[in-house]
Design an enzyme around this catalytic site. Structure first.
Site, PDB file in Angstrom:
ATOM      1  N   GLU A   1       0.852  -1.195   0.000  1.00 39.66           N
ATOM      2  CA  GLU A   1       0.000   0.000   0.000  1.00 39.66           C
ATOM      3  C   GLU A   1       0.881   1.234   0.000  1.00 39.66           C
ATOM      4  O   GLU A   1       1.819   1.321   0.789  1.00 39.66           O
ATOM      5  CB  GLU A   1      -0.870   0.067   1.265  1.00 39.66           C
ATOM      6  CG  GLU A   1      -1.999  -0.903   1.303  1.00 39.66           C
ATOM      7  CD  GLU A   1      -2.883  -0.722   2.533  1.00 39.66           C
ATOM      8  OE1 GLU A   1      -2.875   0.355   3.147  1.00 39.66           O
ATOM      9  OE2 GLU A   1      -3.577  -1.692   2.883  1.00 39.66           O
TER      10      GLU A   1
HETATM   11  C1  NOJ Z   1      -4.253   1.147   5.542  1.00 38.27           C
HETATM   12  C2  NOJ Z   1      -5.413   0.222   5.349  1.00 38.27           C
HETATM   13  O1  NOJ Z   1      -4.924  -1.088   5.200  1.00 38.27           O
HETATM   14  C3  NOJ Z   1      -6.293   0.578   4.173  1.00 38.27           C
HETATM   15  O2  NOJ Z   1      -7.418  -0.239   4.202  1.00 38.27           O
HETATM   16  C4  NOJ Z   1      -6.628   2.045   4.183  1.00 38.27           C
HETATM   17  O3  NOJ Z   1      -7.476   2.380   3.114  1.00 38.27           O
HETATM   18  C5  NOJ Z   1      -5.344   2.829   4.145  1.00 38.27           C
HETATM   19  N1  NOJ Z   1      -4.555   2.526   5.312  1.00 38.27           N
HETATM   20  C6  NOJ Z   1      -5.544   4.341   4.095  1.00 38.27           C
HETATM   21  O4  NOJ Z   1      -6.022   4.790   5.312  1.00 38.27           O
END
Ligand code: NOJ
Length: 556
Positions: free
Chosen positions: A400
């Site tokens: 991410e």
């Molecule tokens: C981490 C989380 O895993 C994800 O679900 C979320 O959208 C992002 N942070 C942004 O806050």
């Protein structure tokens, strides 16, 4: 100017010198085992033009509860997020993920968007209660849920997109929460293992990358300590530590299950996705600040990574050590950290007081979206190098990375997101040149979606989703065009070209903006065809019948 003169206090944490829980002892132990990470060397450097290693995997991500919708369709059980979001006052605007992006019904459309981006991989999560409504495998398996993920996986593979699957992205079956207290209870280890085993059995012939948990830090701290997330418990001082303890055990158990029962046949990898902000010492010549910054990072990452990579954990050392074939890293932002220098009450222990530090931010850092998310690209390179030195240079997939926007009106020209992706991926490239073993990058997220307690008020997507329209149409933001270019060039060829990408991306978004602006009209037209036309037709038929009867009577 000195760093510590440029920062403002973001959050003051209370002082607490005697942590009660054994995990903290473990964290303290691992502080002393830090290897060769050089805290005093922070070379920001200039933009680096160059390419990523051949075969580098570019992707985008999502999670089940945030995008699927269909919360009660086709035999799905309730998750803790279904229940939590339906309680008034828990989520911004009382939003829920009930329908979200309707991803459950839009496999083909969404894979089409991925193709448009030319993604190499797509990261998504499997909803446990969609497969096993109560969470207990022996109760019932929902074949319709299996079918949905089968279709998604097959469609991805047909389009040459590698699925990277997370088993737990926060949506615990509600029944397990009610009956056992969720992650407070050791029995979750076995239930989760059974669920994972079912996934390996049904999908494992096609999945080569599994992640047990997504961001367990958040599950533990926000779910069981602050209560901002489901299940909303505030078990200060114990809740987060207990949850994390059971999660670490569950992770290890699932890894062993795969290793002993499936690996030889399926030849996949099992990792975990850990998230963490980077913590930079306010004053890099001050040992106390360096120690505080390291504590900050250890309390995010080390909490989970140290037992998994070093086995430095009571009782189960050898069982947990080495249970990671690759490490998923989720990263968004950075803080300056300083030693806390004003002791306060020792009475109330919590995860936050145990860290014993203060967080600061530089007011010059851009913060276009979420309150907590400042764009500090160099922090990403520092974090990746820290992982390399602390955990023996593991294989890393960035799971991410991205930025949100708050703007409520429709806005597809997301120049600040282009800047964020450009600078963060560039710092990742520098980290690879430093020798960090990063194999892939996942932009967060493919679509705008349900952003947990923030509801739909924060948009992380490359694609804009019009949540006002029940069909949830998707529109490309300018960042789609830009990310696409990074992917097709596998990096940054030269300054002129990269600037050109940006110019072109911003040019095309204005056309998409016009389409989106016409959307209320389209919705209006849909209402006309779906409601008004059938109603008028029915009324006309009725009226004609009445008129006919009237004529017949008159004739008689
Ligand atoms: C981490 C989380 O895993 C994800 O679900 C979320 O959208 C992002 N942070 C942004 O806050």
């Amino acid at each position: 100017m000195e760093q510590n003169q440029t920062v403002t206090v973001l959050q003051a944490q209370e002082y607490h010198a005697a942590p009660l829980v054994c995990h903290v002892f473990v964290l303290v132990l691992c502080l002393s085992s830090a290897e060769d990470f050089d805290w005093t060397k922070n070379d920001h450097g200039s933009f680096y033009y160059g390419t990523f290693p051949a075969g580098f995997s570019w992707g985008a991500g999502s999670s089940a509860y945030q995008t699927e919708g269909a919360w009660d369709k086709d035999g799905k059980g309730l998750s803790i997020w279904d229940v939590f979001s339906h309680k008034k006052g828990k989520i911004q605007q009382n939003d829920t993920g009930d329908s979200s992006c309707e991803g459950y019904h839009k496999i083909k459309d969404d894979v089409g968007l991925m193709k448009e981006l030319k993604l190499n991989h797509y990261r998504f999560s499997i909803s446990w209660p969609r497969l096993i409504p109560t969470g207990i495998k022996s109760d019932h398996i929902n074949e319709k849920g299996i079918q949905y993920y089968n279709e998604l996986i097959d469609h991805l593979l047909e389009n040459k997109i590698t699925p990277i699957v997370t088993l737990y992205h926060w949506d615990l079956p509600q029944f397990l929460q009610e009956r056992y207290g969720g992650w407070q209870n050791i029995s979750m280890v076995n239930h989760f293992n059974e669920f994972a085993n079912l996934c390996f059995e049904r999908f494992g012939n096609r999945i080569k990358y599994w992640m047990t948990f997504n961001n367990p830090w958040s599950v533990a701290v926000e779910g069981y300590e602050t209560g901002e997330h489901a299940p909303g418990l505030r078990l200060r001082g114990t809740g987060a530590y207990k949850a994390a303890h059971h999660i670490i055990k569950a992770h290890a158990k699932v890894w062993h299950t795969y290793d002993t029962q499936w690996r030889a046949k399926q030849k996949g990898l099992v990792g975990i996705s850990l998230s963490g902000h980077w913590g930079e010492p306010v004053d890099i010549s001050n040992q106390k600040d360096i120690e505080a910054a390291e504590r900050y990072v250890q309390f995010y990452l080390g909490w989970f990574a140290t037992p998994i990579f070093h086995g430095d954990y009571p009782q189960e050392k050898s069982y947990i050590k080495g249970t990671c074939d690759f490490l998923g890293v989720g990263h968004f932002t950075t803080r300056y950290i300083t030693q806390k220098n004003h002791p306060s009450a020792r009475s109330s222990s919590s995860y936050f007081t145990d860290r014993d530090l203060a967080e600061l931010v530089d007011p010059r850092w851009p913060d276009p979206g979420s309150e907590w998310l400042y764009s500090v690209p160099w922090g990403f390179r520092r974090l990746l190098n820290f992982v390399k030195s602390q955990y023996g240079n593991p294989m890393i997939y960035v799971t991410e990375n991205g930025v949100s926007e708050k703007i409520q009106c429709t806005e597809l020209c997301d120049d600040w997101r282009i800047q964020y992706f450009k600078d963060y991926t560039n710092e990742m490239l520098k980290a690879i040149k430093d020798g960090v073993n990063v194999k892939g990058y996942t932009a967060w997220s493919l679509l705008d979606k349900f952003e947990w307690d923030e509801g739909y008020s924060e948009r992380f997507g490359l694609y804009y989703v019009d949540f006002r329209n029940k069909n949830k149409p998707r529109y490309p933001k300018a960042s789609v065009q830009f990310y696409k270019r990074i992917i097709s060039s596998n990096g940054f060829p030269n300054q002129r070209e990269v600037e050109n990408w940006r110019r072109k991306a911003v040019e095309t978004c204005s056309t998409s903006n016009q389409l989106l602006a016409a959307d209320p009209l389209t919705s209006h037209m849909e209402m006309v065809t779906e409601i008004v036309v059938p109603t008028v037709c029915t009324l006309s038929i009725l009226l004609s019948a009445v008129f006919l009867m009237f004529l017949l009577r008159r004739r008689n």
